[in-house]
Enzyme design. Structure first.
Site, PDB file in Angstrom:
ATOM      1  CB  SER A  75      42.860  -5.778  27.273  1.00 16.30           C
ATOM      2  OG  SER A  75      41.689  -5.116  27.600  1.00 16.30           O
ATOM      3  CG  HIS A  98      40.119  -5.245  22.793  1.00 17.93           C
ATOM      4  ND1 HIS A  98      41.112  -4.375  22.427  1.00 17.93           N
ATOM      5  CD2 HIS A  98      40.011  -5.129  24.137  1.00 17.93           C
ATOM      6  CE1 HIS A  98      41.581  -3.767  23.502  1.00 17.93           C
ATOM      7  NE2 HIS A  98      40.930  -4.203  24.549  1.00 17.93           N
ATOM      8  CD  GLU A 143      42.699  -3.933  18.748  1.00 16.00           C
ATOM      9  OE1 GLU A 143      43.748  -3.480  18.266  1.00 16.00           O
ATOM     10  OE2 GLU A 143      42.572  -4.215  19.965  1.00 16.00           O
ATOM     11  CG  ASN A 171      45.448  -2.126  24.411  1.00 18.37           C
ATOM     12  OD1 ASN A 171      45.160  -0.953  24.228  1.00 18.37           O
ATOM     13  ND2 ASN A 171      44.696  -2.959  25.100  1.00 18.37           N
TER      14      ASN A 171
HETATM   15  N1  NAD Z   1      38.514  -0.808  31.114  1.00 21.47           N
HETATM   16  C1  NAD Z   1      39.013  -0.757  29.899  1.00 21.47           C
HETATM   17  O1  NAD Z   1      39.525   0.290  29.470  1.00 21.47           O
HETATM   18  C2  NAD Z   1      38.954  -1.970  29.005  1.00 21.47           C
HETATM   19  C3  NAD Z   1      39.023  -1.780  27.605  1.00 21.47           C
HETATM   20  C4  NAD Z   1      38.891  -2.900  26.786  1.00 21.47           C
HETATM   21  C5  NAD Z   1      38.744  -4.154  27.336  1.00 21.47           C
HETATM   22  N2  NAD Z   1      38.696  -4.315  28.691  1.00 21.47           N
HETATM   23  C6  NAD Z   1      38.482  -5.671  29.212  1.00 21.47           C
HETATM   24  O2  NAD Z   1      37.106  -5.787  29.517  1.00 21.47           O
HETATM   25  C7  NAD Z   1      36.932  -6.719  30.576  1.00 21.47           C
HETATM   26  C8  NAD Z   1      36.120  -6.070  31.697  1.00 21.47           C
HETATM   27  O3  NAD Z   1      36.798  -4.942  32.205  1.00 21.47           O
HETATM   28  P1  NAD Z   1      36.084  -3.762  32.978  1.00 21.47           P
HETATM   29  O4  NAD Z   1      37.001  -2.621  32.964  1.00 21.47           O
HETATM   30  O5  NAD Z   1      34.706  -3.584  32.429  1.00 21.47           O
HETATM   31  O6  NAD Z   1      35.989  -4.376  34.455  1.00 21.47           O
HETATM   32  P2  NAD Z   1      35.000  -4.002  35.631  1.00 21.47           P
HETATM   33  O7  NAD Z   1      35.651  -4.438  36.864  1.00 21.47           O
HETATM   34  O8  NAD Z   1      34.536  -2.593  35.512  1.00 21.47           O
HETATM   35  O9  NAD Z   1      33.699  -4.923  35.355  1.00 21.47           O
HETATM   36  C9  NAD Z   1      33.692  -6.308  35.521  1.00 21.47           C
HETATM   37  C10 NAD Z   1      32.273  -6.719  35.924  1.00 21.47           C
HETATM   38  O10 NAD Z   1      32.173  -8.134  35.862  1.00 21.47           O
HETATM   39  C11 NAD Z   1      31.397  -8.586  36.941  1.00 21.47           C
HETATM   40  N3  NAD Z   1      31.717  -9.993  37.158  1.00 21.47           N
HETATM   41  C12 NAD Z   1      32.773 -10.539  37.803  1.00 21.47           C
HETATM   42  N4  NAD Z   1      32.708 -11.885  37.755  1.00 21.47           N
HETATM   43  C13 NAD Z   1      31.588 -12.206  37.075  1.00 21.47           C
HETATM   44  C14 NAD Z   1      30.980 -13.415  36.705  1.00 21.47           C
HETATM   45  N5  NAD Z   1      31.494 -14.592  37.039  1.00 21.47           N
HETATM   46  N6  NAD Z   1      29.817 -13.372  36.039  1.00 21.47           N
HETATM   47  C15 NAD Z   1      29.258 -12.203  35.696  1.00 21.47           C
HETATM   48  N7  NAD Z   1      29.793 -11.002  36.016  1.00 21.47           N
HETATM   49  C16 NAD Z   1      30.955 -11.006  36.686  1.00 21.47           C
HETATM   50  C17 NAD Z   1      31.785  -7.661  38.073  1.00 21.47           C
HETATM   51  O11 NAD Z   1      30.769  -7.633  39.060  1.00 21.47           O
HETATM   52  C18 NAD Z   1      31.925  -6.318  37.350  1.00 21.47           C
HETATM   53  O12 NAD Z   1      30.724  -5.594  37.336  1.00 21.47           O
HETATM   54  C19 NAD Z   1      38.339  -7.136  30.998  1.00 21.47           C
HETATM   55  O13 NAD Z   1      38.657  -8.320  30.328  1.00 21.47           O
HETATM   56  C20 NAD Z   1      39.188  -5.997  30.504  1.00 21.47           C
HETATM   57  O14 NAD Z   1      40.523  -6.377  30.250  1.00 21.47           O
HETATM   58  C21 NAD Z   1      38.768  -3.239  29.529  1.00 21.47           C
END
Ligand code: NAD
Length: 583
Positions: A114, A135, A147, A185
């Site tokens: 993000s 994104h 995005e 964002n």
């Molecule tokens: N939550 C939101 O609203 C949102 C929206 C858009 C983008 N994002 C982006 O998406 C990405 C993920 O966010 P999220 O909210 O899904 O996080 P999350 O914590 O829910 O999920 C992350 C997952 O990655 C796994 N993980 C960690 N290290 C790892 C590795 N080395 N190899 C494989 N898996 C691994 C974890 O076990 C976890 O299940 C981030 O970059 C975040 O900024 C989040």
């Protein structure tokens, strides 16, 4: 297709891709995490089935297309891999190095970051030209926007392939350059942060701030409820990145936000953020110590029969319509009796539409019109219990009128202004009864918009405020309370966001249609910022931005040059046939 990280976003991405008929392999850190990822996907599909949006057989087919593992080798055959691991640069860089080793050379690798620079991730691989940002928005299966973030080295074929993929899974891609926040964002977070500032200032309650944006602008959620959904820790991280990039206070996370994070109140996921939830992860808000303002006592306006409306414009006729519908007699006073009659005609037209649509009986319409008196004589307000002033947005003019209202009305009458940006206290101090003067700010069109901002001044008597609240309830509106300063809640939050959108356009970062699409599909707003400014009028937008800047002296509120230029050449929006869009 491959997904790395099957948490909130990764599981949603895997689901939507598999639902489009594509095989998905995901990688997680441990067998437990693989199982948790699968459960998350299965749970989401189950909700779709029970909601009647998916056949049970289709659910099984979708799950059959998804496999999970702990080894990157499982992704070797993938044409595209999307990374969705936590928002930490080092973690993402490690993932990209590992992917680069197993993937075929032509495979495209995307990050769902993000706020991190895609370039810093791309350079970890031997194929930076085939690395993009994709994104997605939360929840990924529901939100239609993606995005597509390109760096200075992204190959055009990679962009086209990523765009084709987004379309194949039913998303709309807008292309954005590699900088923190991208489009949606970058426009959304400063607005959310400013809403936190309002709460921190005790300018309004959390419920009133959220209700204002839902009922005043049609947003699907208020800003504080949205922050709770996003996660306050994630929000702070994203804003810190934006601040590093732009060094403007508008992006610096407000202290309250950081304090809530430090306290472990991260939003819905921990069961508590700005609101308290039934359980961690649950969407239902429960009462806590910050809840509850007693309902206004309707008895305080029991004897009220007649409302005066001063002015004959759009707001005046809209408010008069609302008042007669609530059972009041209404006196409309214009510069002349003919002008006032014109306002009655406008109400007649609006009521006739309701009759045509079958929402009102023709006989009821005649009765409502019978409750209206049009006059050119301000002395006809003598019997009114409440007079609402809705003349031009000019302080000197309003002050003169308040002095006159003070002379012609009964001493116990409540006097109100529907100003959008002028100080209510200045109107109050033109009378001999400042304690009986409040702001009652309706939204256009008044007959339809549910929100009313009720604005007591430092001199307003609690009894007068109570009457203003009871009146708002009685006419069927949702009243919120806020202090006497420019923009109140809605305009103070909305217009700096609109101004930010103009600055983004003027910087050449994205186009009118890309920005409008991003905000409609990514934030669920009923209209994008440019379409909205064209409806409001660019001249009105500029005036409100100027008023906010004059009040707060916040550099970010200074109107964008482009907005000033559009107004000076007469591109005012729909009313002139041209604004940001051409009509
Ligand atoms: N939550 C939101 O609203 C949102 C929206 C858009 C983008 N994002 C982006 O998406 C990405 C993920 O966010 P999220 O909210 O899904 O996080 P999350 O914590 O829910 O999920 C992350 C997952 O990655 C796994 N993980 C960690 N290290 C790892 C590795 N080395 N190899 C494989 N898996 C691994 C974890 O076990 C976890 O299940 C981030 O970059 C975040 O900024 C989040």
């Amino acid at each position: 297709m491959g997904v790395v990280g099957c948490g909130t976003m990764g599981s949603g991405i895997a689901e939507i891709v598999a639902r489009a008929g594509i095989e998905v392999a995901f990688v997680e850190v441990s067998e437990e995490a693989v199982a948790a990822g699968r459960d998350r996907i299965a749970g989401s599909l189950e909700r779709a089935v029970s909601g009647g949006k998916l056949e049970a057989a289709e659910r099984d087919a979708v799950l059959g297309r998804i496999s999970g593992a702990t080894e990157y080798a499982s992704l070797a055959g993938a044409d595209l891999v999307i990374e969705a691991v936590p928002e930490q640069l080092g973690v993402k860089q490690d993932v990209f190095r590992a992917l680069d080793e197993v993937l075929k050379p032509e495979a495209i690798v995307a990050t769902n970051t993000s706020s991190l620079p895609v370039m810093d991730i791309a350079v970890q691989t031997s194929r930076p030209d085939r690395v993009v940002g994709l994104h997605f928005f939360n929840p990924a299966p529901v939100m239609d926007l993606v995005e597509l973030v390109t760096t200075v080295v992204t190959a055009p074929e990679a962009v086209e392939a990523a765009r084709g993929f987004a379309e194949r899974i039913g998303k709309t891609a807008v292309v954005a350059k590699d900088r923190a926040g991208f489009i949606a964002n970058l426009l959304l977070f400063p607005y959310l942060n400013q809403a936190v500032g309002m709460l921190e200032d005790r300018y309004a309650t959390r419920e009133d701030i959220d209700a204002s944006m839902r009922f005043g602008t049609g947003h699907p959620m208020g800003p504080l409820a949205l922050l709770d959904l996003i996660g306050l820790d994630s929000a702070v991280n994203i804003m810190e990145r934006m601040y590093e990039q732009f060094r403007a206070t508008r992006y610096a996370p407000r202290p309250l936000l950081k304090h809530l994070v430090a306290a472990g109140y991260l939003g819905r996921k921990t069961g508590r953020g700005f609101y308290t939830y039934e359980a961690p992860g649950a969407p239902t808000v429960v009462a806590d110590e910050a809840s509850g303002r007693a309902k206004a006592d309707p008895a305080t306006i029991d004897g009220w029969t007649t409302i005066g409306i001063l002015g004959t414009g759009t707001m005046a006729s809209g408010m008069a319509e609302v008042c007669v519908k609530a059972g009041y007699r209404v006196v409309i006073r214009g510069r002349s009796a003919e002008k006032a009659q014109g306002a009655v005609k406008a109400i007649d037209k609006s009521l006739s539409k309701a009759v045509d649509r079958g929402k009102l009986e023709a006989s009821a319409k005649d009765e409502l019109l019978g409750a209206l008196t049009a006059t050119g004589d301000i002395a006809d307000f003598a019997e009114c219990d409440l007079v609402i002033e809705a003349v031009a947005e000019d302080l000197a003019l309003k002050r003169e009128f308040f002095a006159e209202l003070d002379r012609v009305t009964q001493p116990e009458a409540l006097l109100a202004t529907t100003t959008s940006s002028l100080p209510v206290i200045e109107c109050a101090m033109s009378t001999s009864r400042p304690e009986r003067v409040v702001g009652i700010h309706f939204f256009n069109p008044a007959a339809i918009m549910r929100l009313v901002e009720i604005v007591p001044t430092v001199r307003t008597d609690p009894g007068a405020l109570e009457q203003a609240r009871a009146f708002t309830d009685k006419v069927g509106k949702h009243g919120v309370l806020c202090g006497d300063r420019a923009g109140f809640i809605v305009n103070a939050l909305l217009f700096p966001y609109l101004n930010d959108a103009v600055k983004m356009l003027q910087d050449g970062y994205a186009s009118v249609s890309e920005i409008d699409t991003a905000m409609k599909l990514g934030a669920g707003h009923p209209m994008g910022p440019f379409a909205l400014m064209d409806v409001v009028g660019l001249d009105v937008t500029l005036e409100i931005c100027k008023a906010l800047f004059a009040e707060f002296r916040e550099p970010a509120f200074a109107p964008a040059e482009l907005l000033e230029h559009m107004v000076s050449i007469g591109y005012l929006g729909r009313k002139t046939g041209r604004g940001f869009l051409v009509y």
